[in-house]
Design a protein around this motif. Structure first.
Motif, PDB file in Angstrom:
ATOM      1  N   THR A  10       5.058 -35.162 -14.493  1.00  0.00           N
ATOM      2  CA  THR A  10       4.383 -34.208 -15.385  1.00  0.00           C
ATOM      3  C   THR A  10       3.846 -33.002 -14.623  1.00  0.00           C
ATOM      4  O   THR A  10       3.672 -31.934 -15.181  1.00  0.00           O
ATOM      5  N   SER A  12       0.981 -32.530 -14.002  1.00  0.00           N
ATOM      6  CA  SER A  12      -0.273 -32.109 -14.637  1.00  0.00           C
ATOM      7  C   SER A  12      -1.376 -32.062 -13.581  1.00  0.00           C
ATOM      8  O   SER A  12      -1.340 -32.779 -12.589  1.00  0.00           O
ATOM      9  N   CYS A  37       8.152 -34.014 -28.293  1.00  0.00           N
ATOM     10  CA  CYS A  37       8.204 -32.559 -28.460  1.00  0.00           C
ATOM     11  C   CYS A  37       8.397 -32.241 -29.940  1.00  0.00           C
ATOM     12  O   CYS A  37       9.160 -32.923 -30.625  1.00  0.00           O
ATOM     13  N   VAL A  43       4.135 -32.196 -27.246  1.00  0.00           N
ATOM     14  CA  VAL A  43       2.985 -32.660 -28.033  1.00  0.00           C
ATOM     15  C   VAL A  43       2.204 -33.723 -27.276  1.00  0.00           C
ATOM     16  O   VAL A  43       0.976 -33.711 -27.253  1.00  0.00           O
ATOM     17  N   SER A  44       2.923 -34.672 -26.665  1.00  0.00           N
ATOM     18  CA  SER A  44       2.203 -35.707 -25.921  1.00  0.00           C
ATOM     19  C   SER A  44       3.093 -36.312 -24.852  1.00  0.00           C
ATOM     20  O   SER A  44       4.324 -36.236 -24.913  1.00  0.00           O
ATOM     21  N   THR A  45       2.445 -36.898 -23.850  1.00  0.00           N
ATOM     22  CA  THR A  45       3.140 -37.637 -22.795  1.00  0.00           C
ATOM     23  C   THR A  45       2.370 -38.937 -22.595  1.00  0.00           C
ATOM     24  O   THR A  45       1.178 -39.008 -22.885  1.00  0.00           O
ATOM     25  N   GLY A  46       3.063 -39.950 -22.133  1.00  0.00           N
ATOM     26  CA  GLY A  46       2.401 -41.232 -21.869  1.00  0.00           C
ATOM     27  C   GLY A  46       3.449 -42.287 -21.607  1.00  0.00           C
ATOM     28  O   GLY A  46       4.624 -41.952 -21.376  1.00  0.00           O
ATOM     29  N   ALA A  51       3.380 -44.707 -26.640  1.00  0.00           N
ATOM     30  CA  ALA A  51       3.951 -43.777 -27.632  1.00  0.00           C
ATOM     31  C   ALA A  51       4.393 -44.542 -28.879  1.00  0.00           C
ATOM     32  O   ALA A  51       4.111 -44.117 -30.004  1.00  0.00           O
ATOM     33  N   ASP A  54       1.691 -45.547 -31.287  1.00  0.00           N
ATOM     34  CA  ASP A  54       0.917 -44.478 -31.913  1.00  0.00           C
ATOM     35  C   ASP A  54       1.148 -44.463 -33.433  1.00  0.00           C
ATOM     36  O   ASP A  54       2.295 -44.437 -33.896  1.00  0.00           O
ATOM     37  N   GLU A 377       2.996 -30.892 -20.060  1.00  0.00           N
ATOM     38  CA  GLU A 377       1.660 -31.162 -20.596  1.00  0.00           C
ATOM     39  C   GLU A 377       1.614 -30.705 -22.053  1.00  0.00           C
ATOM     40  O   GLU A 377       2.281 -29.727 -22.417  1.00  0.00           O
ATOM     41  N   PRO A 378       0.830 -31.391 -22.885  1.00  0.00           N
ATOM     42  CA  PRO A 378       0.721 -30.993 -24.293  1.00  0.00           C
ATOM     43  C   PRO A 378       0.372 -29.511 -24.433  1.00  0.00           C
ATOM     44  O   PRO A 378      -0.473 -29.002 -23.700  1.00  0.00           O
TER      45      PRO A 378
END
Ligand SMILES: [Zn+2]
Length: 426
Positions: A10, A12, A37, A43-46, A51, A54, A377-378
């Motif tokens: 990422t 990040s 995406c 939108v999100s990472t993990g 995921a 969610d 990153e989001p």
């Protein structure tokens, strides 16, 4: 959504600036990961597990395009922050002359080099140039690049530079990635101004830059600051004209010989590129600025040079470095960022981690796109490169073999064999 990613790099970070020193080694890796995406944005990472658990995703999963990455490595799309794609023909005579012992400067003096690309670009239609540029962008994307800085610089008349930038614009409109156009009217003094470089600089400052700015064809103005091209004083004049026309500035410096950078740094260039022969004094000075040192070792390789850009000295002194291809017909005819990463590791002793950071987030900062590009990153643009490897260090390791499976450019997927792109989500 990309799921079952073996390693998601990422990059990040809590800091929003360019990466320097030890921070270049921090890739912020998530294993067994997923990236969601939507509408061209991340939108999100993990982890894939989190995921799939969610609630929003559970509800909308059927509407998403889901790609099983099957343990592959996903990194931010490369930001190739220095390329010259607006040309028509390869320079094979220069190539052969160099093999038989001529230097870059000897070839330029005998009418080869940059000047030998002028005739074909001046004679080309905008459409032909645009097709060449687009084909370069597609080659780049096939090897993981999602953002490209693209320079003019093989026309060297007001008309031919505008045509080149319009061709870059046309190619950009037909490509899903992001293109940052740069006017390089000050590449060399064209033959019709031979011995009158002052007059040519005046034409660049008073005609070329204002008309390009008026037509909104470029974000930056670049100068080839080198003996045989443009002096520091001339570069300063061109920087001032760019500033007056609200364009950013960058320059090719210290590629073949040393020059003093202090006066250029006053204009806060976004990047100074090559810097092979930078003085220790200027390394220390550069470390105190936001200017990125963009290293282009593809040129050193292709020119057969023994010396490479001093990456270790720059990084260890705290300079923010980026890596780019310098894609051009004379000194670096490669569209491959992975090859550049490999050269950075083997010939410049950069770690694979440093090379990846330099080719992504620092490239983004070199183009003023640090808040949009270069990390996963989001909120950032959905620019991803998916590699058919299980460990990110294989990206520079398998040199000159394309392991890029596909890229996602602003949410659009392009596949290796140029199948039709489709959207991730909607
Ligand atoms: Zn260049």
């Amino acid at each position: 959504m990309l799921a079952n990613i073996g390693q998601l790099l990422t990059l990040s970070s809590s800091s929003s600036g360019s990466r320097r020193g030890a921070a270049l080694n921090e890739l912020s890796i998530i294993r067994d990961a997923a990236v969601l995406c939507l509408g061209g944005k991340i939108v999100s990472t993990g982890t894939t597990k989190s995921a799939l658990a969610d609630p929003w995703l559970k509800k909308h999963r059927k509407k998403l395009t889901e790609i099983d990455c099957d343990g592959k490595v996903v990194i931010p799309g490369f930001v190739d922050s220095h390329t010259h794609p607006a040309f028509v023909l390869p320079r094979l005579i220069d190539f052969e002359k160099r093999i038989s012992g001529s230097t870059y400067e000897q070839i330029a003096e005998s009418g080869g080099g940059i000047r030998s690309s002028l005739e074909s670009v001046r004679g080309a239609t905008k459409q032909l140039l645009a097709n060449h540029v687009l084909s370069a962008f597609q080659d780049m994307a096939a090897m993981g690049t999602t953002t490209v800085e693209a320079k003019s610089g093989y026309g060297l008349t007001v008309e031919a530079e505008i045509k080149s930038l319009e061709a870059i614009g046309q190619a950009a409109a037909r490509w899903p990635g992001t293109v940052v156009p740069t006017l390089l009217g000050a590449h060399v003094v064209p033959p019709e101004f031979r011995g009158r470089s002052r007059d040519y600089v005046a034409a660049v400052c008073n005609e070329m830059i204002p008309s390009v700015a008026r037509k909104k064809l470029a974000s930056f103005v670049d100068v080839f600051t080198e003996r045989g091209a443009f002096s520091l004083d001339e570069t300063k004049l061109i920087f001032q004209a760019a500033r007056q026309n609200k364009l950013g500035v960058r320059a090719h410096v210290c590629q073949l010989s040393q020059c003093e950078l202090a006066s250029l740094l006053d204009d806060r260039p976004a990047s100074l590129d090559h810097v092979d022969h930078i003085s220790n004094h200027d390394v220390a000075r550069l470390a105190t600025t936001d200017t990125i040192a963009t290293l282009v070792p593809g040129a050193n390789y292709f020119l057969g040079l023994e010396k490479y850009p001093p990456a270790r000295k720059l990084i260890d002194s705290g300079v923010a470095v980026a890596l780019a291809t310098d894609y051009n017909p004379g000194s670096s005819p490669t569209a491959s960022m992975p090859v550049v990463l490999s050269l950075a590791c083997t010939h410049m002793k950069m770690s694979p981690e440093e090379a990846i950071s330099a080719a992504t987030i620092n490239g983004a900062h070199a183009l003023g796109l640090g808040t949009r590009k270069g990390t996963i990153e989001p909120g950032k643009d959905a620019d991803l490169a998916v590699f058919e490897v299980t460990d990110y260090r294989e990206i520079p390791y398998w040199f000159a073999t394309n392991r890029c499976a596909f890229t996602v450019l602003n949410g659009t997927i392009t596949l290796k064999d140029n199948e039709l792109p489709f959207f991730v989500g909607s």
